[in-house]
Design a protein around this motif. Structure first.
Motif, PDB file in Angstrom:
ATOM      1  N   LEU A 207       4.618  12.010 -15.941  1.00 55.45           N
ATOM      2  CA  LEU A 207       3.564  11.720 -14.971  1.00 55.45           C
ATOM      3  C   LEU A 207       4.162  11.019 -13.758  1.00 55.45           C
ATOM      4  N   ILE A 208       3.882  11.550 -12.577  1.00 56.04           N
ATOM      5  CA  ILE A 208       4.445  11.006 -11.335  1.00 56.04           C
ATOM      6  C   ILE A 208       3.365  10.245 -10.567  1.00 56.04           C
ATOM      7  N   ASP A 209       3.662   9.008 -10.282  1.00 58.28           N
ATOM      8  CA  ASP A 209       2.764   8.155  -9.519  1.00 58.28           C
ATOM      9  C   ASP A 209       3.510   7.846  -8.225  1.00 58.28           C
ATOM     10  N   SER A 210       2.950   8.267  -7.091  1.00 60.98           N
ATOM     11  CA  SER A 210       3.731   8.174  -5.859  1.00 60.98           C
ATOM     12  C   SER A 210       3.887   6.761  -5.319  1.00 60.98           C
ATOM     13  N   ALA A 211       3.223   5.788  -5.942  1.00 58.49           N
ATOM     14  CA  ALA A 211       3.239   4.426  -5.398  1.00 58.49           C
ATOM     15  C   ALA A 211       4.660   3.866  -5.285  1.00 58.49           C
ATOM     16  N   ALA A 212       5.434   3.957  -6.378  1.00 54.96           N
ATOM     17  CA  ALA A 212       6.773   3.371  -6.374  1.00 54.96           C
ATOM     18  C   ALA A 212       7.665   4.064  -5.346  1.00 54.96           C
ATOM     19  N   GLU A 213       7.544   5.391  -5.304  1.00 57.06           N
ATOM     20  CA  GLU A 213       8.359   6.178  -4.376  1.00 57.06           C
ATOM     21  C   GLU A 213       7.997   5.880  -2.916  1.00 57.06           C
ATOM     22  N   THR A 214       6.710   5.662  -2.671  1.00 49.09           N
ATOM     23  CA  THR A 214       6.255   5.342  -1.315  1.00 49.09           C
ATOM     24  C   THR A 214       6.797   3.978  -0.883  1.00 49.09           C
ATOM     25  N   ALA A 215       6.830   3.032  -1.813  1.00 45.56           N
ATOM     26  CA  ALA A 215       7.380   1.711  -1.499  1.00 45.56           C
ATOM     27  C   ALA A 215       8.858   1.833  -1.150  1.00 45.56           C
ATOM     28  N   ARG A 216       9.589   2.676  -1.905  1.00 46.83           N
ATOM     29  CA  ARG A 216      11.017   2.875  -1.605  1.00 46.83           C
ATOM     30  C   ARG A 216      11.205   3.498  -0.221  1.00 46.83           C
ATOM     31  N   ALA A 217      10.365   4.480   0.107  1.00 46.65           N
ATOM     32  CA  ALA A 217      10.456   5.120   1.422  1.00 46.65           C
ATOM     33  C   ALA A 217      10.173   4.106   2.535  1.00 46.65           C
ATOM     34  N   THR A 218       9.237   3.219   2.276  1.00 48.10           N
ATOM     35  CA  THR A 218       8.892   2.181   3.258  1.00 48.10           C
ATOM     36  C   THR A 218      10.073   1.242   3.474  1.00 48.10           C
ATOM     37  N   ALA A 219      10.682   0.809   2.363  1.00 48.78           N
ATOM     38  CA  ALA A 219      11.829  -0.110   2.443  1.00 48.78           C
ATOM     39  C   ALA A 219      12.970   0.534   3.227  1.00 48.78           C
ATOM     40  N   LYS A 220      13.216   1.813   2.916  1.00 45.54           N
ATOM     41  CA  LYS A 220      14.316   2.512   3.587  1.00 45.54           C
ATOM     42  C   LYS A 220      14.067   2.613   5.094  1.00 45.54           C
ATOM     43  N   LEU A 221      12.852   2.985   5.451  1.00 42.43           N
ATOM     44  CA  LEU A 221      12.532   3.147   6.871  1.00 42.43           C
ATOM     45  C   LEU A 221      12.649   1.817   7.626  1.00 42.43           C
ATOM     46  N   LEU A 222      12.149   0.750   7.018  1.00 36.25           N
ATOM     47  CA  LEU A 222      12.240  -0.570   7.661  1.00 36.25           C
ATOM     48  C   LEU A 222      13.700  -0.965   7.851  1.00 36.25           C
ATOM     49  N   LYS A 223      14.508  -0.672   6.821  1.00 32.71           N
ATOM     50  CA  LYS A 223      15.930  -1.009   6.904  1.00 32.71           C
ATOM     51  C   LYS A 223      16.596  -0.209   8.031  1.00 32.71           C
ATOM     52  N   ASP A 224      16.327   1.091   8.035  1.00 36.38           N
ATOM     53  CA  ASP A 224      16.913   1.968   9.057  1.00 36.38           C
ATOM     54  C   ASP A 224      16.534   1.530  10.470  1.00 36.38           C
ATOM     55  N   MET A 225      15.324   0.980  10.605  1.00 36.11           N
ATOM     56  CA  MET A 225      14.866   0.572  11.930  1.00 36.11           C
ATOM     57  C   MET A 225      15.225  -0.875  12.262  1.00 36.11           C
ATOM     58  N   GLY A 226      15.916  -1.526  11.319  1.00 35.49           N
ATOM     59  CA  GLY A 226      16.275  -2.935  11.552  1.00 35.49           C
ATOM     60  C   GLY A 226      15.077  -3.866  11.516  1.00 35.49           C
ATOM     61  N   LEU A 227      14.028  -3.471  10.763  1.00 38.13           N
ATOM     62  CA  LEU A 227      12.799  -4.271  10.751  1.00 38.13           C
ATOM     63  C   LEU A 227      12.533  -4.973   9.422  1.00 38.13           C
ATOM     64  N   LEU A 228      13.538  -4.957   8.527  1.00 39.35           N
ATOM     65  CA  LEU A 228      13.362  -5.634   7.241  1.00 39.35           C
ATOM     66  C   LEU A 228      13.466  -7.136   7.429  1.00 39.35           C
ATOM     67  N   ARG A 229      12.556  -7.872   6.806  1.00 39.46           N
ATOM     68  CA  ARG A 229      12.674  -9.336   6.841  1.00 39.46           C
ATOM     69  C   ARG A 229      13.816  -9.756   5.937  1.00 39.46           C
TER      70      ARG A 229
END
Lengths: 271, 271
Positions: A207-229
């Motif tokens: 069973l695939i729940d996209s929540a965890a994967e979406t959080a990972r995508a968010t973290a990656k994008l913030l990192k790539d944009m230099g916006l991670l706290r």
């Protein structure tokens, strides 16, 4: 855009808290602002046109709160309105469909994947398109399950709840016959019914729940944009709803546990 | 006010068609305009405050169409917003609660009456107040049944539908224990589940559907005000919805039969 700005998350109601939970786990240092459009929930029975309108209003409200990134934590809104909201907003917008599709592709060995979701999500074929874009040879079988959201909100969710089992059996029987090995839970409410769904599908189906994967995508994008706290923790949570903060607080416990859904403000006029 | 003006009917969605059906039977000569607020359905999970706001917007739209009388064909809106809409409108407004209460009082021998409805209707205690105002000695037992509306919309309604029976059994067991002899179906969707409800409650319990009684109250009021049309038939039907005319047409068949729900117009911006 400021590194210290919050992440905005919106859902038609409470289901998006499954995504918020994963964001809190993975990015405990980030501030978050969650908006649940509880005066107009559910979106899954509405036309794409209306979901577009509501999604844009919600997105604009969160933008006015100074967010650095927006997560559409609602499968229906992601399925119908992601591009529409992305075009309108000056900050990055992440939906839940593509992350879910990627997770499903990784999990499947046979290439036979099932997708369950609301009427509007299934009708949009958004998961089919996202999966086929990743791997054209996949066989995808979709099923709308309109009663799953009200069942989850009623709390009739457990593995041995006879109603949950009977409803799950009726919706999922056609997917079981297709011998899928992976099932995407394409609605943020559905993880609440995970036990009953697993019972019906059997242990061989992931069973695939996209929540965890979406959080990972968010973290990656913030990192790539230099916006991670940079700090390690200390993120603040705030919540807005368009109706019934009390009901949101009570139902919210099923998602985040006690004491996590405080500071819920009523947003009077969304329109 | 003109005798030839139409009667306005509004509901949160399609449930109010049970009331329209009775109006069409009793007053076939009257024109009707039905508004289903399908972009914001269901009302039964919303706060009284939000239901007030939506009800007034709907009422004002129908008023702009030149109606001579308004029927709130939605139990939730009637329970929370009847007085509020009456104060704001220059035409008479009839709700479904008082007619339903009168019919229940007439049907009950033991004075033990059950009421089922949405969360918001039950929380409002509107039926309890209406029944007690008619007869203070009545014993009234209420039960919210949140899954009944989605079940009815899914079409899982028949007497032998295992899901419908199991859900009805779970909600209605406490009422059966109270040995009621009359049960008010306090939501316009519930008559679609009449068979399953009757199966669970048994033949000794009379089921009250306020639609017929509301149509009678409407006819009486129009007559008293000298606003009844004199011709014997020929009433025109028009329908407005705030979302998905197609879905409304398809579901509408379950209520009115084939060919009755035509001329459905999309009302783009209700807000």
């Amino acid at each position: 855009m400021k590194v210290s700005a919050p992440i905005g998350v919106f859902d038609s109601g409470i289901g998006g808290l499954t995504v918020l939970r994963e964001l809190m786990r993975l990015l405990p240092q980030e501030d978050t602002i969650y908006l649940g459009d509880t005066a107009r929930v559910p979106y899954g029975i509405r036309s794409a046109r209306v979901v577009n309108r509501y999604s844009l209003q919600n997105a604009r409200f969160l933008l006015s709160q100074g967010i650095k990134l927006l997560v559409l934590a609602c499968n229906t809104a992601s399925a119908t309105s992601l591009a529409y909201v992305q075009r309108a907003l000056p900050v990055p917008v992440i939906g839940v469909i593509e992350p879910g599709a990627r997770a499903a592709l990784r999990a499947s060995r046979s290439g036979r994947i099932g997708v369950v979701g609301t009427e509007t999500t299934i009708r949009s074929k958004a998961y089919v398109k996202a999966l086929k874009a990743l791997e054209p040879s996949l066989k995808i079988f979709s099923q709308a399950c309109p009663l799953f959201v009200p069942l989850a909100e009623e709390g009739w969710c457990s593995r041995d709840d006879q109603v949950a089992l009977l409803v799950a059996e009726r919706y999922l029987r056609p997917l079981r016959r297709q011998r899928i090995d992976t099932l995407v839970l394409g609605c943020t409410h559905y993880p609440l019914l995970r036990d009953a769904i697993a019972e019906v599908m059997g242990p061989q189906v992931v069973l695939i729940d996209s929540a965890a994967e979406t959080a990972r995508a968010t973290a990656k994008l913030l990192k790539d944009m230099g916006l991670l706290r940079r700090r390690a923790s200390g993120g603040r949570r705030s919540f807005f709803v368009t109706d019934s903060p009390q009901r949101f607080r009570a139902l919210g416990r099923r998602f985040l546990g006690d004491g996590q859904v405080e500071n819920v403000q009523l947003l009077e006029v969304m329109q």
